[in-house]
Write a protein that holds these residues in place. Structure first.
Motif, PDB file in Angstrom:
ATOM      1  N   VAL A   1       0.839  -1.193   0.000  1.00 20.23           N
ATOM      2  CA  VAL A   1       0.000   0.000   0.000  1.00 20.23           C
ATOM      3  C   VAL A   1       0.875   1.245   0.000  1.00 20.23           C
ATOM      4  N   ALA A   2       0.498   2.218  -0.824  1.00 16.71           N
ATOM      5  CA  ALA A   2       1.248   3.476  -0.870  1.00 16.71           C
ATOM      6  C   ALA A   2       1.220   4.155   0.494  1.00 16.71           C
ATOM      7  N   ALA A   3       2.311   4.802   0.847  1.00 13.67           N
ATOM      8  CA  ALA A   3       2.449   5.392   2.185  1.00 13.67           C
ATOM      9  C   ALA A   3       1.434   6.486   2.453  1.00 13.67           C
ATOM     10  N   ASP A   4       0.873   7.106   1.399  1.00 14.51           N
ATOM     11  CA  ASP A   4      -0.065   8.208   1.623  1.00 14.51           C
ATOM     12  C   ASP A   4      -1.528   7.759   1.572  1.00 14.51           C
ATOM     13  N   THR A   5      -1.779   6.429   1.584  1.00  9.60           N
ATOM     14  CA  THR A   5      -3.162   5.955   1.612  1.00  9.60           C
ATOM     15  C   THR A   5      -3.800   6.336   2.939  1.00  9.60           C
ATOM     16  N   ASP A   6      -4.975   6.942   2.884  1.00  9.62           N
ATOM     17  CA  ASP A   6      -5.642   7.412   4.093  1.00  9.62           C
ATOM     18  C   ASP A   6      -6.726   6.443   4.537  1.00  9.62           C
ATOM     19  N   THR A   7      -6.985   6.473   5.819  1.00  6.41           N
ATOM     20  CA  THR A   7      -8.109   5.727   6.372  1.00  6.41           C
ATOM     21  C   THR A   7      -9.303   6.652   6.496  1.00  6.41           C
ATOM     22  N   ASP A   8     -10.448   6.167   6.073  1.00  2.00           N
ATOM     23  CA  ASP A   8     -11.681   6.950   6.178  1.00  2.00           C
ATOM     24  C   ASP A   8     -12.206   6.804   7.600  1.00  2.00           C
ATOM     25  N   THR A   9     -11.965   7.791   8.404  1.00  7.98           N
ATOM     26  CA  THR A   9     -12.329   7.699   9.819  1.00  7.98           C
ATOM     27  C   THR A   9     -13.839   7.792  10.027  1.00  7.98           C
ATOM     28  N   ASP A  10     -14.559   8.307   9.029  1.00  3.52           N
ATOM     29  CA  ASP A  10     -16.009   8.423   9.181  1.00  3.52           C
ATOM     30  C   ASP A  10     -16.708   7.079   9.033  1.00  3.52           C
ATOM     31  N   THR A  11     -16.185   6.247   8.116  1.00  2.00           N
ATOM     32  CA  THR A  11     -16.855   4.977   7.844  1.00  2.00           C
ATOM     33  C   THR A  11     -16.127   3.795   8.442  1.00  2.00           C
ATOM     34  N   GLY A  12     -14.901   4.027   8.880  1.00  2.00           N
ATOM     35  CA  GLY A  12     -14.122   2.919   9.402  1.00  2.00           C
ATOM     36  C   GLY A  12     -13.455   2.117   8.311  1.00  2.00           C
ATOM     37  N   THR A  13     -13.597   2.553   7.045  1.00  2.00           N
ATOM     38  CA  THR A  13     -12.992   1.818   5.955  1.00  2.00           C
ATOM     39  C   THR A  13     -11.619   2.370   5.661  1.00  2.00           C
ATOM     40  N   GLY A  14     -10.864   1.591   4.915  1.00  2.00           N
ATOM     41  CA  GLY A  14      -9.545   2.059   4.506  1.00  2.00           C
ATOM     42  C   GLY A  14      -8.460   1.192   5.097  1.00  2.00           C
ATOM     43  N   THR A  15      -7.329   1.164   4.420  1.00  2.00           N
ATOM     44  CA  THR A  15      -6.174   0.438   4.896  1.00  2.00           C
ATOM     45  C   THR A  15      -5.219   1.423   5.538  1.00  2.00           C
ATOM     46  N   ASP A  16      -4.725   1.111   6.722  1.00  2.00           N
ATOM     47  CA  ASP A  16      -3.813   2.014   7.395  1.00  2.00           C
ATOM     48  C   ASP A  16      -2.652   2.363   6.490  1.00  2.00           C
ATOM     49  N   ALA A  17      -2.230   3.631   6.540  1.00  2.00           N
ATOM     50  CA  ALA A  17      -1.175   4.128   5.664  1.00  2.00           C
ATOM     51  C   ALA A  17       0.071   3.268   5.791  1.00  2.00           C
ATOM     52  N   GLY A  18       0.553   2.781   4.625  1.00  2.00           N
ATOM     53  CA  GLY A  18       1.795   2.045   4.606  1.00  2.00           C
ATOM     54  C   GLY A  18       1.700   0.612   5.085  1.00  2.00           C
ATOM     55  N   THR A  19       0.512   0.077   5.323  1.00  2.00           N
ATOM     56  CA  THR A  19       0.387  -1.304   5.785  1.00  2.00           C
ATOM     57  C   THR A  19      -0.402  -2.131   4.782  1.00  2.00           C
ATOM     58  N   GLY A  20      -0.048  -3.393   4.670  1.00  2.00           N
ATOM     59  CA  GLY A  20      -0.791  -4.292   3.809  1.00  2.00           C
ATOM     60  C   GLY A  20      -0.482  -4.120   2.340  1.00  2.00           C
ATOM     61  N   ASN A  21      -1.310  -4.747   1.510  1.00  2.00           N
ATOM     62  CA  ASN A  21      -1.122  -4.735   0.063  1.00  2.00           C
ATOM     63  C   ASN A  21      -2.369  -4.215  -0.634  1.00  2.00           C
ATOM     64  N   GLU A  22      -2.183  -3.809  -1.876  1.00  2.00           N
ATOM     65  CA  GLU A  22      -3.312  -3.340  -2.678  1.00  2.00           C
ATOM     66  C   GLU A  22      -3.173  -3.855  -4.099  1.00  2.00           C
ATOM     67  N   VAL A  23      -4.295  -3.951  -4.788  1.00  2.00           N
ATOM     68  CA  VAL A  23      -4.281  -4.404  -6.168  1.00  2.00           C
ATOM     69  C   VAL A  23      -5.508  -3.846  -6.875  1.00  2.00           C
ATOM     70  N   THR A  24      -5.359  -3.536  -8.149  1.00  2.00           N
ATOM     71  CA  THR A  24      -6.469  -3.048  -8.964  1.00  2.00           C
ATOM     72  C   THR A  24      -6.857  -4.117  -9.974  1.00  2.00           C
ATOM     73  N   TYR A  25      -8.135  -4.414 -10.027  1.00  2.00           N
ATOM     74  CA  TYR A  25      -8.631  -5.421 -10.958  1.00  2.00           C
ATOM     75  C   TYR A  25      -9.999  -4.994 -11.456  1.00  2.00           C
ATOM     76  N   ASP A  26     -10.134  -4.805 -12.771  1.00  2.00           N
ATOM     77  CA  ASP A  26     -11.390  -4.380 -13.361  1.00  2.00           C
ATOM     78  C   ASP A  26     -12.182  -5.600 -13.849  1.00  2.00           C
ATOM     79  N   PHE A  27     -13.498  -5.485 -13.780  1.00  2.00           N
ATOM     80  CA  PHE A  27     -14.375  -6.539 -14.272  1.00  2.00           C
ATOM     81  C   PHE A  27     -15.100  -6.055 -15.512  1.00  2.00           C
ATOM     82  N   ILE A  28     -15.038  -6.852 -16.570  1.00  2.00           N
ATOM     83  CA  ILE A  28     -15.677  -6.514 -17.847  1.00  2.00           C
ATOM     84  C   ILE A  28     -16.840  -7.477 -18.072  1.00  2.00           C
ATOM     85  N   LEU A  29     -18.049  -6.931 -18.154  1.00  2.00           N
ATOM     86  CA  LEU A  29     -19.245  -7.772 -18.261  1.00  2.00           C
ATOM     87  C   LEU A  29     -19.818  -7.764 -19.677  1.00  2.00           C
TER      88      LEU A  29
END
Length: 298
Positions: A267-295
């Motif tokens: 995960v990029a170091a500047d990724t923010d956590t959405d404190t309002d919803t509780g969602t988000g990955t803590d900055a600099g922790t874990g992994n991320e990936v982008t995958y698009d779905f084509i229907l």
């Protein structure tokens, strides 16, 4: 936690749950019963079985062992497991052979409908102490022509860090690591979860005895299950795997396709956590990936 679940997560209990889920599904779905089609399929299946018997000169002792095993599969409730592990991949290939969009693969026996509805960016329901590497799966749902599909549905479920599925193993909250994410007005979604672990299919029942007798391994690679849909388009059922993961090259269910293998990055170091919803990955922790779905169009 692992030891407690392992003691109680038996093949019989898992098989019974899978069987009941399938029966519930069948109450809402009906299959065409064309007699000519049934005649063709059953006749060819039996002919193939007779050919194998004659070719390998199957003995009565082996035949009786087969009968005993088939009876036990039913008593263990493992027919959904057996069929989904060893036959569904071929059925899926036939069902999707004319699609131009994203690749699909097997559903498997552990799907449960009506998971909690979640917004376009959401964290899957999980325990406060959920173990595992944080994962952000993000992407966009589009048509084959590239048009974004607003409000697309991304139904996701997967095993935990110990390889267990909620509702199929004791000690897990019902909707742990399961959710139905509704994409935004451009078809985008961001799902925060944890990376699942590889797992063995149940080995203390009839399927396990078959695996042992044949000298096979019983492992599936780590994967995310998804059903992705949008109005006017074909639903796609698929699984996403992890590059370099154990058993990706020799999945017991033969369900891995090259197009379905993810390559997460830190995960990029500047990724923010959405404190309002509780969602988000803590900055600099874990992994991320982008995958698009084509229907494909319906």
């Amino acid at each position: 936690m692992t030891d407690i679940i392992t003691e109680q997560a038996t093949a019989a209990a898992s098989g019974a749950t899978a069987t009941e889920q399938f029966r519930n599904k069948q109450r809402t779905e009906t299959a065409d019963a064309d007699t000519k089609r049934v005649d063709t399929l059953v006749s060819e299946l039996l002919a193939a079985a007779r050919y194998i018997i004659r070719r390998h000169k199957v003995t009565y002792a082996e035949y009786d062992a087969l009968k005993s095993w088939l009876i036990q599969v039913g008593e263990d409730g493992e027919w959904p497991l057996f069929l989904d592990v060893w036959l569904e991949n071929a059925v899926e290939e036939v069902a999707s052979e004319n699609r131009d969009g994203s690749k699909g693969t097997i559903e498997g026996p552990y799907y449960v409908p009506d998971a909690p509805i979640l917004p376009a960016e959401a964290t899957l329901p999980m325990r406060d102490s959920e173990e595992g590497t944080p994962l952000l799966l993000q992407g966009q749902v589009k048509g084959v022509d590239g048009t974004p599909l607003p409000g697309a549905t991304v139904d996701i479920w997967h095993a935990d860090n110990d390889g267990y599925y909620s509702q199929f193993a004791p000690g897990l909250p019902d909707w742990n690591l399961r959710g139905t994410v509704i994409a935004d007005d451009q078809g985008h979604f961001k799902i925060h979860t944890i990376e699942p672990a590889p797992y063995q299919i149940p080995t203390d029942g009839s399927c396990g005895r078959l695996i042992a007798a044949a000298g096979w391994h019983a492992w599936r690679p780590a994967h995310l299950h998804l059903k992705v849909s949008a109005p006017g388009h074909q639903l796609i059922t698929t699984q996403l795997y992890f590059q370099g993961g154990s058993y990706v090259k020799d999945d017991i269910a033969s369900a891995v396709k090259p197009e379905l293998i993810l390559a997460p990055t830190p995960v990029a170091a500047d990724t923010d956590t959405d404190t309002d919803t509780g969602t988000g990955t803590d900055a600099g922790t874990g992994n991320e990936v982008t995958y698009d779905f084509i229907l494909d169009k319906a």
